[in-house]
Every structure is written in structure tokens, then in C-alpha cells.
Design a protein around this motif. Structure first.
Motif, short mmCIF file in Angstrom:
data_model
loop_
_atom_site.label_atom_id
_atom_site.label_comp_id
_atom_site.label_asym_id
_atom_site.label_seq_id
_atom_site.Cartn_x
_atom_site.Cartn_y
_atom_site.Cartn_z
N GLY A 58 -15.29 89.05 69.91
CA GLY A 58 -16.00 89.15 71.18
C GLY A 58 -16.72 90.47 71.39
O GLY A 58 -17.52 90.62 72.33
N LEU A 59 -16.44 91.44 70.51
CA LEU A 59 -17.03 92.78 70.69
C LEU A 59 -18.55 92.76 70.43
O LEU A 59 -19.02 92.10 69.50
CB LEU A 59 -16.35 93.77 69.73
N VAL A 60 -19.28 93.48 71.26
CA VAL A 60 -20.73 93.60 71.10
C VAL A 60 -21.09 95.08 70.94
O VAL A 60 -20.75 95.90 71.79
CB VAL A 60 -21.48 93.02 72.33
N ILE A 61 -21.76 95.39 69.82
CA ILE A 61 -22.16 96.77 69.54
C ILE A 61 -23.68 96.84 69.44
O ILE A 61 -24.29 96.07 68.68
CB ILE A 61 -21.54 97.27 68.20
N PHE A 62 -24.29 97.74 70.19
CA PHE A 62 -25.72 97.98 70.07
C PHE A 62 -25.92 99.25 69.24
O PHE A 62 -25.26 100.27 69.49
CB PHE A 62 -26.37 98.22 71.45
N LEU A 63 -26.85 99.21 68.29
CA LEU A 63 -27.18 100.37 67.47
C LEU A 63 -28.58 100.85 67.83
O LEU A 63 -29.55 100.09 67.72
CB LEU A 63 -27.13 100.00 65.98
N HIS A 64 -28.67 102.11 68.25
CA HIS A 64 -29.95 102.70 68.65
C HIS A 64 -30.34 103.79 67.64
O HIS A 64 -29.47 104.48 67.12
CB HIS A 64 -29.84 103.33 70.03
N GLY A 65 -31.63 103.93 67.43
CA GLY A 65 -32.10 105.00 66.54
C GLY A 65 -33.35 104.54 65.81
O GLY A 65 -33.58 103.35 65.63
N ASP A 66 -34.14 105.54 65.38
CA ASP A 66 -35.40 105.24 64.69
C ASP A 66 -35.16 104.57 63.35
O ASP A 66 -34.04 104.54 62.86
CB ASP A 66 -36.17 106.56 64.44
N LEU A 67 -36.24 104.10 62.76
CA LEU A 67 -36.18 103.55 61.39
C LEU A 67 -35.62 104.63 60.48
O LEU A 67 -36.07 105.79 60.53
CB LEU A 67 -37.59 103.17 60.92
#
Ligand code: ADP
Ligand code: MG
Length: 157
Positions: free
Chosen positions: A28-37
Motif C-alpha cells: 500500500g505504500l506510495v513513494i514519489f521520486l522528485h529530481g531532474d533527469l
């Protein structure tokens, strides 16, 4: 702990963080990954999926937008859905593909470029911010729910 920041001097450090994070995953865990290419979002995801027991190739789902991986989490077969929404053109595309249904109590969802599906994605339990720092990377983990806080609290890194 709801916040954690560290430097990742080389790719091995990214892999070590991925491995540590893999041990904290729960259905159920949701992880968002942010950052440039090139920030290391896919590298971190790959390390998590491998540490969770998947032995095959983990590549960026650049064109398919999503790729499922069967893993064992606490001896339960669980699907990690890896999304890379960089090439997604509209929120409708996300909905039409049925991606919204993948965010359920049994899957673990890891999302690169969540900004592309603003408004149709559920809130994450964890935000991960990656950025280039010299030859290495900086990473910031932010927990946004009780589940996310529990995840960071059990992180051994
Ligand atoms: P993204 O998915 O964010 O676009 P990738 O994971 O595809 O980025 O690529 C990241 C690149 O950075 C890879 O070439 C990887 O080897 C490298 N890398 C990952 N972590 C580190 C680190 N901590 N220090 C230096 N290079 C790294
Ligand atoms: Mg990527």
C-alpha cells in the motif's frame, strides 16, 4: 522521524539507500521520486526492487510508463509498480491506462515524475528529493503519513 537528509557520494551509496528502503516497504505504500533527469531516481528504484528480491532486469519504463515487479515483502507476494511519467502527455492518459487502480492496499507504487499526473495521483506516504551535488547526490526523504513516518523510523542507513 518524518524527515531525513543525507549525501550519497557515489552510486554505491544510492544502492545502499535503496536496499535500506526496501526493508521498510509495506503493501500500500506510495513513494514519489522528485529530481531532474540523471538525479538517480531510477537507480534508487532499481536498488529497491532488487533488494526486495526481484532478480531480473529493472529498466526505466520510459515508454510503457509503468512496469510491475513481483517481489516478496514479509513472505507475502507483492507487486511493486514502478512508474516513470516523464513522457505522459495528460492526466487523462493516466486514468485511461487504469493506473489509478494500481494505487491500492496491496501494491507498492514508486513514481518518477509525479508532477506529470498532478491532480489524479493520490497523496504519497513518502517524498524523495534527489539532486546532483558535485560528483554525488543529495537526498531528502519526507514522510507525509503515519505509514511514511513508520517507514522512515525503521530506516537503517
Ligand atoms: P533519473 O532516473 O533520476 O533520471 P538515473 O537513475 O537514470 O536518473 O541515472 C542516474 C545516474 O547517476 C546513473 O548514471 C547513475 O549511475 C548515477 N548515480 C546514481 N547515484 C549516484 C550517486 N550517488 N553519485 C553519483 N552518481 C550516481
Ligand atoms: Mg528515471
Amino acid at each position: 522521524m518524518s524527515h531525513y537528509k543525507t549525501t550519497l557520494p557515489d552510486e554505491a551509496a544510492t544502492q545502499a539507500l535503496g536496499k535500506s528502503l526496501a526493508h521498510t516497504l509495506v503493501p500500500g505504500l506510495v513513494i514519489f521520486l522528485h529530481g531532474d533527469l540523471g538525479a538517480g531516481k531510477t537507480a534508487l528504484t532499481r536498488a529497491m526492487i532488487h533488494a526486495a528480491g526481484f532478480t531480473g532486469n529493472v529498466k526505466s519504463p520510459t515508454y510503457t510508463l509503468a512496469e510491475p515487479y513481483q517481489v516478496k515483502i514479509r513472505s507475502q507476494t507483492t507487486t511493486i509498480m514502478h512508474f516513470d511519467l516523464y513522457r505522459m502527455l495528460s492526466a487523462e492518459e493516466f486514468l485511461d491506462a487504469g493506473f489509478r487502480e494500481e494505487f491500492n492496499a496491496s501494491n507498492i507504487c514508486i513514481v518518477e515524475w509525479p508532477e506529470k499526473a498532478d491532480g489524479v495521483l493520490p497523496e504519497p506516504d513518502l517524498n524523495v528529493f534527489l539532486s546532483v551535488a558535485g560528483d554525488g547526490r543529495e537526498v531528502e526523504l519526507q514522510a507525509l503519513s503515519a505509514k511514511g513516518i513508520a517507514c522512515l523510523a525503521s530506516l537503517q542507513f
